[in-house]
Design an enzyme around this catalytic site. Structure first.
Site, short mmCIF file in Angstrom:
data_model
loop_
_atom_site.label_atom_id
_atom_site.label_comp_id
_atom_site.label_asym_id
_atom_site.label_seq_id
_atom_site.Cartn_x
_atom_site.Cartn_y
_atom_site.Cartn_z
N ASP A 1 -10.04 -5.55 -3.57
CA ASP A 1 -9.50 -4.48 -2.74
C ASP A 1 -10.44 -3.28 -2.79
O ASP A 1 -10.74 -2.74 -3.86
CB ASP A 1 -8.12 -4.09 -3.28
N SER B 1 0.83 -1.20 0.00
CA SER B 1 0.00 0.00 0.00
C SER B 1 0.87 1.26 0.00
O SER B 1 1.59 1.52 -0.96
CB SER B 1 -0.96 -0.04 1.19
N HIS C 1 -7.45 -5.81 0.66
CA HIS C 1 -6.26 -5.04 1.05
C HIS C 1 -5.63 -5.56 2.34
O HIS C 1 -4.71 -4.94 2.87
CB HIS C 1 -6.66 -3.56 1.24
#
Length: 205
Positions: free
Chosen positions: A151, A72, A184
């Protein structure tokens, strides 16, 4: 050796914000120029200079053979630092990275706070912009990115297609793997971390 630095400076004397995407925990791997974030928020210098020196000075490792990865915001950091300092790294990979922080709410918020309103200063910290400019083209034989199609941040924040397009402009080899059913979370990382360790090990030999 696997080295996992923190995501920002910490401590009672360090500037912070109540939101999770700014301040302590969210350094974005850049050197802040704006108050109150400068001088503590210097994550780019920390990773490239201070951390690398500390590892070389205290552990029996070859500092000339390094790889970098992240998830990320950390994926953003891995890509941008590898492209800005290719001489430091043999390979780079990322999990669900923020590939163009200048074109997503997370990045726009953080960069405004850390770097100021002048957007021309932002491009040096945007992996897609760096790749589009030809930075480090040809240095890496491949760049590995894994992205979950479940995600929740995929369309609004991550936008992997932007980095994919930039790589295609310069014929930079990119392995962008899109996975159905993954979000995620850390389960996503746990599932594919072995592939990334193998990817880097092969290039560090």
């Amino acid at each position: 050796a696997v080295v996992a630095p923190d995501t920002s400076p910490r401590g009672p004397g360090v500037a912070d914000d109540e939101a999770y995407d700014l301040g302590q925990g969210a350094g974005f791997y850049i050197d802040a120029t704006e108050k109150p974030w400068a001088p503590h928020f210097a994550m780019e210098s920390y990773v490239i200079r201070d951390l690398a020196s500390a590892v070389r000075d205290n552990f029996p490792v070859d500092g000339r053979r390094q790889s970098i990865t992240g998830h990320s915001m950390g994926g953003h950091g891995a890509l941008t630092l590898a492209l800005k300092y290719p001489e430091h790294f043999r390979s780079v990979s990322a999990f669900a990275p923020i590939v163009s922080p200048t074109r997503c709410p997370w990045g726009e918020k953080a960069f405004t706070a850390y770097l100021g309103e002048d957007r021309s200063a932002w491009a040096a910290h945007d992996a897609s912009a760096l790749m589009a400019s030809g930075r480090a083209v040809g240095h890496f034989d491949d760049i590995l990115i894994d992205q979950g199609l479940g995600d929740q941040f995929l369309e609004g924040q991550l936008k992997p297609e932007l980095f994919e397009e930039a790589c295609a402009m310069h014929r930079q080899t990119l392995t962008l793997r899109r996975h159905e059913g993954y979000d995620h979370s850390y389960y996503f990382i746990q599932t594919f971390i072995g592939d990334h360790l193998t990817f880097h090990a092969e290039r560090l030999k």
